[in-house]
Enzyme design. Sequence first.
Site, PDB file in Angstrom:
ATOM      1  N   GLU A 162       0.917  -1.123  -0.072  1.00 30.79           N
ATOM      2  CA  GLU A 162       0.010  -0.160   0.034  1.00 30.79           C
ATOM      3  C   GLU A 162       0.955   1.127   0.025  1.00 30.79           C
ATOM      4  O   GLU A 162       0.885   2.192   0.887  1.00 30.79           O
ATOM      5  CB  GLU A 162      -0.948   0.014   1.249  1.00 30.79           C
ATOM      6  CG  GLU A 162      -2.044  -1.049   1.180  1.00 30.79           C
ATOM      7  CD  GLU A 162      -3.126  -0.947   2.132  1.00 30.79           C
ATOM      8  OE1 GLU A 162      -2.689  -0.310   3.197  1.00 30.79           O
ATOM      9  OE2 GLU A 162      -4.109  -1.414   1.897  1.00 30.79           O
ATOM     10  N   GLU A 321      -6.473  -7.515  -1.076  1.00 34.34           N
ATOM     11  CA  GLU A 321      -6.941  -7.369   0.537  1.00 34.34           C
ATOM     12  C   GLU A 321      -8.322  -7.064   0.622  1.00 34.34           C
ATOM     13  O   GLU A 321      -8.763  -6.037   0.211  1.00 34.34           O
ATOM     14  CB  GLU A 321      -6.269  -6.297   1.454  1.00 34.34           C
ATOM     15  CG  GLU A 321      -4.851  -6.771   1.769  1.00 34.34           C
ATOM     16  CD  GLU A 321      -4.102  -5.602   2.507  1.00 34.34           C
ATOM     17  OE1 GLU A 321      -4.641  -5.023   3.247  1.00 34.34           O
ATOM     18  OE2 GLU A 321      -2.678  -5.364   2.584  1.00 34.34           O
TER      19      GLU A 321
HETATM   20  C1  GLA Z   1      -4.128  -2.522   4.773  1.00 32.24           C
HETATM   21  C2  GLA Z   1      -2.870  -3.028   5.157  1.00 32.24           C
HETATM   22  C3  GLA Z   1      -2.856  -4.135   5.893  1.00 32.24           C
HETATM   23  C4  GLA Z   1      -3.673  -4.010   7.271  1.00 32.24           C
HETATM   24  C5  GLA Z   1      -5.137  -3.711   6.603  1.00 32.24           C
HETATM   25  C6  GLA Z   1      -6.196  -3.532   7.589  1.00 32.24           C
HETATM   26  O1  GLA Z   1      -4.853  -2.621   4.046  1.00 32.24           O
HETATM   27  O2  GLA Z   1      -2.165  -3.244   3.879  1.00 32.24           O
HETATM   28  O3  GLA Z   1      -1.466  -4.536   6.457  1.00 32.24           O
HETATM   29  O4  GLA Z   1      -3.372  -3.213   7.920  1.00 32.24           O
HETATM   30  O5  GLA Z   1      -5.016  -2.548   6.133  1.00 32.24           O
HETATM   31  O6  GLA Z   1      -7.601  -3.252   7.276  1.00 32.24           O
END
Ligand code: GLA
Length: 682
Positions: A162, A321
């Site tokens: 991210e 995710e």
């Molecule tokens: C982000 C991060 C993960 C986790 C999620 C939780 O997407 O990439 O590591 O922290 O949020 O929602």
Amino acid sequence: MTAPTSHRWLRWPTRPDEPRMAFGADYNPEQWPREVWAEDVAAMRGAGVNVVSVAIFSWARLQPAPDRFDFAWLDEVMDLMHAHDIAVDLATATASPPPWLTTLHPEVLPVSFEGHTVWPGARQHWRPTSPVFREHALRLVRAVAERYAEHPALAAWHVSNELGCHNVHDYSDDAARAFRTWLQARYGSVEALNHAWATSFWSQRYGAWEEVLPPRFAGHGSFINPTQRLDFQRFSSDALAEHLRAERDVLVAITPDVPVTTNFMVMGETRGMDYAAWAADVDFVSNDHYVQDGERPLDELSFSANLTGGIAGGRPWFLMEHSTSAVNWKSVNVPKRPGHLVRDSLTHVGHGADAVCYFQWRQSQGGAEKYHSAMLPHAGTGTALHRTVQGLGARLAALSPVVGSSRRPADIAIVFDWDSWWAAEGSGTPTQELRYRQEALDWYSACLDLGLRADVVPLAADLSGYALVVAPVLHVVPAALAERLEAYVAGGGHLVTTYFSGVVDEHDHVWLGGYPGALRDLLGLRIEEFGPLEPGTSVDLDNGSAGSVWADGVDVVDPAVEVRVRYKDGVHAGSVAVTRRPVGAGSASYVGTRLGASGVAPVLADLARDAGVVSELPEEARGAVELIRRERDGEQYRFLVNRTDGYVELPAPAGEVIDGAAPASDRLVIAPREVVVVRSAD
Ligand code: GLA
Ligand code: GLA
């Protein structure tokens, strides 16, 4: 359009030619004793998991000291995964620097807008432009890539994590230096920069590049130069993309056959990264999506998935995710209701996800995210949640025929543009109540309510095939874009735009002669003064709807312009709110107020009818069901998402139900929150 050029998908270690939906999660075995790993793989196999993302936050474990690497534990994890036929999307592990690095080199820590150091304690505390960070990060990337280049479990590289989630806007001296370099490339001379930034205003004229700074805190109640801010937003997005390319280049040099991706965050108000410009730098697009608060969370999910598909050029992408149930980063974190997990996941699949993954596999016992849901909850495998996960795994396996199919283009495009998002929500504007993404989402919701399919696409996409193009709050319109839109309409296209569109050029300079500036002639209108509305107030319209946020007084200039809706009250009572200018076989329409999803619907219904766009759904399903379509080699997949909490019954569509309902007779019944997938020849 800058969609991925190569589109190399996950390299499955075994049975590479067998189409299969990827299903899995972030897996963080370093949080657990080794005995748990065996339990993990057994439960993964039981749930149908076939891919995991590993080592995302493992830098401190992989490189415990500047000159010491420890790969033993990761070797074991990689072998374990391979032994159980689980592919690994291996992270470069650079997402969060270890304590030794920030102790040795505190100059990698970002600096906030106000000039405060961003300290370690959470994650992603690094400057995207720090040469010291870059050097250490690339050293790690090289070490990981060399170690696992030949490992049979390696299916893809996961660059960082991210990018920009917490560090997109860094105001450090490194950022200042890199910003100047970026500006030099953009403008060539200080003189050109002075012009673009309108520095004659407030004595901001620069004599040399060294005088230029990021838009740092400049006192309470004072407005920073808007073009300086806009360029800093552009630069900050580009700086992260440059980091992505730097890691990718190391990976490609060592493992040319392994695809590279990084997880985008196309969701909600996450706005710092112009992902449309990043897509060309990855082999396949990946996205993270979490259900957002708001009036229409399912519409927001669908919009985000749809835009991710648009960024990916209509080709499959990877849902890296989402959550099985509650997150832990809102003030109140409510678990998902029955049916939501499956519906959310399959809606992503409809919009092109050939991978369905979660944060994370096993819910953490300690650390900042111990209350965030996972595929395997604290309460263990014998839980309703884990059984749902297992059920989803089985359903995804049944959806393997869908894998590799593309988005079937819709008749309607909703255009999304980061420049307009950034500039329209800048400071010192007519209203701070304007929400760029919400306006686009309102139009999308109206499409869903009417049973009309729309593609959400980046501005650079080819619009020529769309019958109707919606460009909400298209605020930044350089001359070339105005010409493009004129050509689209002249070619028979139907364009609709809204308040605060066409107002400025690429330098955020106002087009003179009256608003909507660059689009004035195309729309056949002229506006002398903006009409923002006080918060909480609205104006009534003569079609029974109401407008909020904005209500321009509009003069119709071209007599050919048709007036569709007028204001009934307010300062502009009797004046026009919605117009349509026919241009040959095409048209250009304007909506001068915020209608909200329910107010957009009747206006959109008219404009769609005039553009020859009709719903592909039977009458009784419109609004209740979202129709999503994918296609490949003469084969069609229709995803029918029940948006309601009730049963929806419709005439059975032609084709074979491959998931989500009993095989169709002449009627198809879709259970509450259920998704049905139908395969047909056309
Ligand atoms: C982000 C991060 C993960 C986790 C999620 C939780 O997407 O990439 O590591 O922290 O949020 O929602
Ligand atoms: C003050 C300043 C002016 C201008 C106006 C705008 O009066 O002196 O330069 O900024 O505010 O309201």
